[in-house]
Design a protein around this motif. Structure first.
Motif, PDB file in Angstrom:
ATOM      1  N   PHE A 186       0.868  -1.171   0.000  1.00  0.00           N
ATOM      2  CA  PHE A 186       0.000   0.000   0.000  1.00  0.00           C
ATOM      3  C   PHE A 186       0.903   1.218   0.000  1.00  0.00           C
ATOM      4  CE2 PHE A 186      -3.437   2.659   1.909  1.00  0.00           C
ATOM      5  CZ  PHE A 186      -4.405   2.385   0.955  1.00  0.00           C
ATOM      6  N   PRO A 187       0.435   2.359  -0.473  1.00  0.00           N
ATOM      7  CA  PRO A 187       1.303   3.542  -0.567  1.00  0.00           C
ATOM      8  C   PRO A 187       2.053   3.848   0.730  1.00  0.00           C
ATOM      9  CG  PRO A 187      -0.844   3.983  -1.537  1.00  0.00           C
ATOM     10  CD  PRO A 187      -0.933   2.635  -0.876  1.00  0.00           C
ATOM     11  N   ASP A 188       3.319   4.203   0.591  1.00  0.00           N
ATOM     12  CA  ASP A 188       4.112   4.625   1.749  1.00  0.00           C
ATOM     13  C   ASP A 188       3.444   5.812   2.421  1.00  0.00           C
ATOM     14  OD1 ASP A 188       6.060   2.710   1.334  1.00  0.00           O
ATOM     15  OD2 ASP A 188       7.292   4.026   0.099  1.00  0.00           O
ATOM     16  N   GLY A 189       3.545   5.865   3.717  1.00  0.00           N
ATOM     17  CA  GLY A 189       2.989   6.976   4.472  1.00  0.00           C
ATOM     18  C   GLY A 189       1.496   6.880   4.702  1.00  0.00           C
ATOM     19  N   ALA A 190       0.915   5.741   4.369  1.00  0.00           N
ATOM     20  CA  ALA A 190      -0.526   5.562   4.590  1.00  0.00           C
ATOM     21  C   ALA A 190      -0.827   5.661   6.078  1.00  0.00           C
ATOM     22  CB  ALA A 190      -0.990   4.210   4.049  1.00  0.00           C
ATOM     23  N   SER A 191      -1.977   6.194   6.397  1.00  0.00           N
ATOM     24  CA  SER A 191      -2.397   6.324   7.786  1.00  0.00           C
ATOM     25  C   SER A 191      -3.226   5.105   8.171  1.00  0.00           C
ATOM     26  CB  SER A 191      -3.218   7.607   7.952  1.00  0.00           C
ATOM     27  OG  SER A 191      -3.629   7.749   9.285  1.00  0.00           O
ATOM     28  N   TRP A 192      -2.594   4.168   8.866  1.00  0.00           N
ATOM     29  CA  TRP A 192      -3.245   2.929   9.284  1.00  0.00           C
ATOM     30  C   TRP A 192      -3.953   3.147  10.606  1.00  0.00           C
ATOM     31  CZ3 TRP A 192      -3.457  -1.253   6.147  1.00  0.00           C
ATOM     32  CH2 TRP A 192      -2.578  -1.274   5.058  1.00  0.00           C
ATOM     33  N   ARG A 193      -5.110   2.496  10.767  1.00  0.00           N
ATOM     34  CA  ARG A 193      -5.868   2.610  12.019  1.00  0.00           C
ATOM     35  C   ARG A 193      -6.396   1.235  12.414  1.00  0.00           C
ATOM     36  NH1 ARG A 193      -8.921   3.991   7.777  1.00  0.00           N
ATOM     37  NH2 ARG A 193     -11.074   3.264   7.658  1.00  0.00           N
ATOM     38  N   THR A 194      -6.670   1.082  13.699  1.00  0.00           N
ATOM     39  CA  THR A 194      -7.277  -0.147  14.203  1.00  0.00           C
ATOM     40  C   THR A 194      -8.637   0.198  14.785  1.00  0.00           C
ATOM     41  OG1 THR A 194      -6.209   0.106  16.346  1.00  0.00           O
ATOM     42  CG2 THR A 194      -5.083  -1.277  14.742  1.00  0.00           C
ATOM     43  N   SER A 195      -9.486  -0.771  14.881  1.00  0.00           N
ATOM     44  CA  SER A 195     -10.806  -0.574  15.454  1.00  0.00           C
ATOM     45  C   SER A 195     -10.695  -0.309  16.949  1.00  0.00           C
ATOM     46  CB  SER A 195     -11.662  -1.823  15.227  1.00  0.00           C
ATOM     47  OG  SER A 195     -12.853  -1.738  15.970  1.00  0.00           O
ATOM     48  N   SER A 196     -11.560   0.543  17.442  1.00  0.00           N
ATOM     49  CA  SER A 196     -11.591   0.795  18.886  1.00  0.00           C
ATOM     50  C   SER A 196     -12.072  -0.441  19.637  1.00  0.00           C
ATOM     51  CB  SER A 196     -12.509   1.982  19.199  1.00  0.00           C
ATOM     52  OG  SER A 196     -13.824   1.716  18.736  1.00  0.00           O
ATOM     53  N   TYR A 197     -12.700  -1.377  18.945  1.00  0.00           N
ATOM     54  CA  TYR A 197     -13.194  -2.606  19.575  1.00  0.00           C
ATOM     55  C   TYR A 197     -12.084  -3.618  19.852  1.00  0.00           C
ATOM     56  CZ  TYR A 197     -17.862  -0.985  18.419  1.00  0.00           C
ATOM     57  OH  TYR A 197     -19.008  -0.256  18.326  1.00  0.00           O
ATOM     58  N   THR A 198     -10.925  -3.466  19.208  1.00  0.00           N
ATOM     59  CA  THR A 198      -9.873  -4.467  19.378  1.00  0.00           C
ATOM     60  C   THR A 198      -9.110  -4.306  20.688  1.00  0.00           C
ATOM     61  OG1 THR A 198      -8.244  -3.156  18.155  1.00  0.00           O
ATOM     62  CG2 THR A 198      -9.537  -4.763  16.898  1.00  0.00           C
ATOM     63  N   GLN A 199      -9.127  -3.132  21.266  1.00  0.00           N
ATOM     64  CA  GLN A 199      -8.460  -2.824  22.521  1.00  0.00           C
ATOM     65  C   GLN A 199      -7.013  -3.304  22.509  1.00  0.00           C
ATOM     66  OE1 GLN A 199     -11.007  -4.164  25.684  1.00  0.00           O
ATOM     67  NE2 GLN A 199     -12.770  -3.162  24.806  1.00  0.00           N
ATOM     68  N   GLN A 200      -6.624  -4.188  23.397  1.00  0.00           N
ATOM     69  CA  GLN A 200      -5.237  -4.638  23.503  1.00  0.00           C
ATOM     70  C   GLN A 200      -4.881  -5.717  22.487  1.00  0.00           C
ATOM     71  OE1 GLN A 200      -3.102  -3.116  25.435  1.00  0.00           O
ATOM     72  NE2 GLN A 200      -4.652  -1.828  26.352  1.00  0.00           N
ATOM     73  N   GLN A 201      -5.851  -6.289  21.832  1.00  0.00           N
ATOM     74  CA  GLN A 201      -5.604  -7.404  20.928  1.00  0.00           C
ATOM     75  C   GLN A 201      -5.782  -6.980  19.474  1.00  0.00           C
ATOM     76  OE1 GLN A 201      -8.197 -10.517  22.183  1.00  0.00           O
ATOM     77  NE2 GLN A 201      -7.496 -10.436  24.275  1.00  0.00           N
ATOM     78  N   ASN A 202      -5.025  -5.979  19.043  1.00  0.00           N
ATOM     79  CA  ASN A 202      -5.134  -5.502  17.668  1.00  0.00           C
ATOM     80  C   ASN A 202      -4.892  -6.637  16.691  1.00  0.00           C
ATOM     81  OD1 ASN A 202      -5.581  -2.926  18.604  1.00  0.00           O
ATOM     82  ND2 ASN A 202      -3.428  -2.401  18.562  1.00  0.00           N
ATOM     83  N   CYS A 203      -5.840  -6.850  15.821  1.00  0.00           N
ATOM     84  CA  CYS A 203      -5.741  -7.946  14.858  1.00  0.00           C
ATOM     85  C   CYS A 203      -5.531  -7.449  13.436  1.00  0.00           C
ATOM     86  CB  CYS A 203      -6.998  -8.806  14.900  1.00  0.00           C
ATOM     87  SG  CYS A 203      -7.234  -9.602  16.492  1.00  0.00           S
ATOM     88  N   VAL A 204      -6.269  -6.439  13.030  1.00  0.00           N
ATOM     89  CA  VAL A 204      -6.132  -5.890  11.687  1.00  0.00           C
ATOM     90  C   VAL A 204      -6.068  -4.372  11.746  1.00  0.00           C
ATOM     91  CG1 VAL A 204      -7.183  -7.762  10.379  1.00  0.00           C
ATOM     92  CG2 VAL A 204      -8.620  -5.989  11.343  1.00  0.00           C
ATOM     93  N   GLU A 205      -5.419  -3.819  10.734  1.00  0.00           N
ATOM     94  CA  GLU A 205      -5.360  -2.378  10.560  1.00  0.00           C
ATOM     95  C   GLU A 205      -5.962  -2.068   9.199  1.00  0.00           C
ATOM     96  OE1 GLU A 205      -1.346  -0.941  12.749  1.00  0.00           O
ATOM     97  OE2 GLU A 205      -1.040  -2.123  10.938  1.00  0.00           O
ATOM     98  N   VAL A 206      -6.527  -0.880   9.079  1.00  0.00           N
ATOM     99  CA  VAL A 206      -7.174  -0.444   7.854  1.00  0.00           C
ATOM    100  C   VAL A 206      -6.581   0.899   7.446  1.00  0.00           C
ATOM    101  CG1 VAL A 206      -9.384   0.197   6.813  1.00  0.00           C
ATOM    102  CG2 VAL A 206      -9.305  -1.602   8.535  1.00  0.00           C
ATOM    103  N   ALA A 207      -6.409   1.094   6.140  1.00  0.00           N
ATOM    104  CA  ALA A 207      -5.954   2.380   5.610  1.00  0.00           C
ATOM    105  C   ALA A 207      -6.730   2.677   4.336  1.00  0.00           C
ATOM    106  CB  ALA A 207      -4.457   2.355   5.320  1.00  0.00           C
ATOM    107  N   ASP A 208      -6.965   3.955   4.088  1.00  0.00           N
ATOM    108  CA  ASP A 208      -7.704   4.381   2.899  1.00  0.00           C
ATOM    109  C   ASP A 208      -6.812   5.216   1.985  1.00  0.00           C
ATOM    110  OD1 ASP A 208     -10.335   3.389   3.694  1.00  0.00           O
ATOM    111  OD2 ASP A 208     -10.225   4.929   5.246  1.00  0.00           O
ATOM    112  N   ALA A 209      -7.055   5.072   0.696  1.00  0.00           N
ATOM    113  CA  ALA A 209      -6.453   5.908  -0.330  1.00  0.00           C
ATOM    114  C   ALA A 209      -7.570   6.152  -1.343  1.00  0.00           C
ATOM    115  CB  ALA A 209      -5.260   5.211  -0.972  1.00  0.00           C
ATOM    116  N   PRO A 210      -7.415   7.098  -2.235  1.00  0.00           N
ATOM    117  CA  PRO A 210      -8.482   7.355  -3.202  1.00  0.00           C
ATOM    118  C   PRO A 210      -8.888   6.080  -3.964  1.00  0.00           C
ATOM    119  CG  PRO A 210      -6.870   9.101  -3.289  1.00  0.00           C
ATOM    120  CD  PRO A 210      -6.296   8.029  -2.396  1.00  0.00           C
TER     121      PRO A 210
END
Length: 63
Positions: A4-28
């Motif tokens: 995915f493009p360098d510098g993408a802003s990855w985020r995790t769900s607030s529901y994952t708390q301490q057990q982050n499983c996946v991250e999501v990033a958006d681009a056009p």
């Protein structure tokens, strides 16, 4: 898997708390998801329409 493009802003769900499983990033026109424990393996890419269908399906327990 694709990168995915360098510098993408990855985020995790607030529901994952301490057990982050996946991250999501958006681009056009595209959304990417990746495993937080294996970031170096790349990401799965979805078109905007595919991502919306996935999110709506999950919200309505269609899977």
């Amino acid at each position: 898997m694709h990168s995915f493009p360098d510098g993408a802003s990855w985020r995790t769900s607030s529901y994952t708390q301490q057990q982050n499983c996946v991250e999501v990033a958006d681009a056009p026109g595209v959304t990417a998801i990746r495993d937080t424990k294996n970031r170096e393996r790349g990401a799965l890419l979805f078109s905007s329409g595919e991502w919306q269908a996935l999110v709506e399906g999950a919200k309505h327990d269609r899977f």
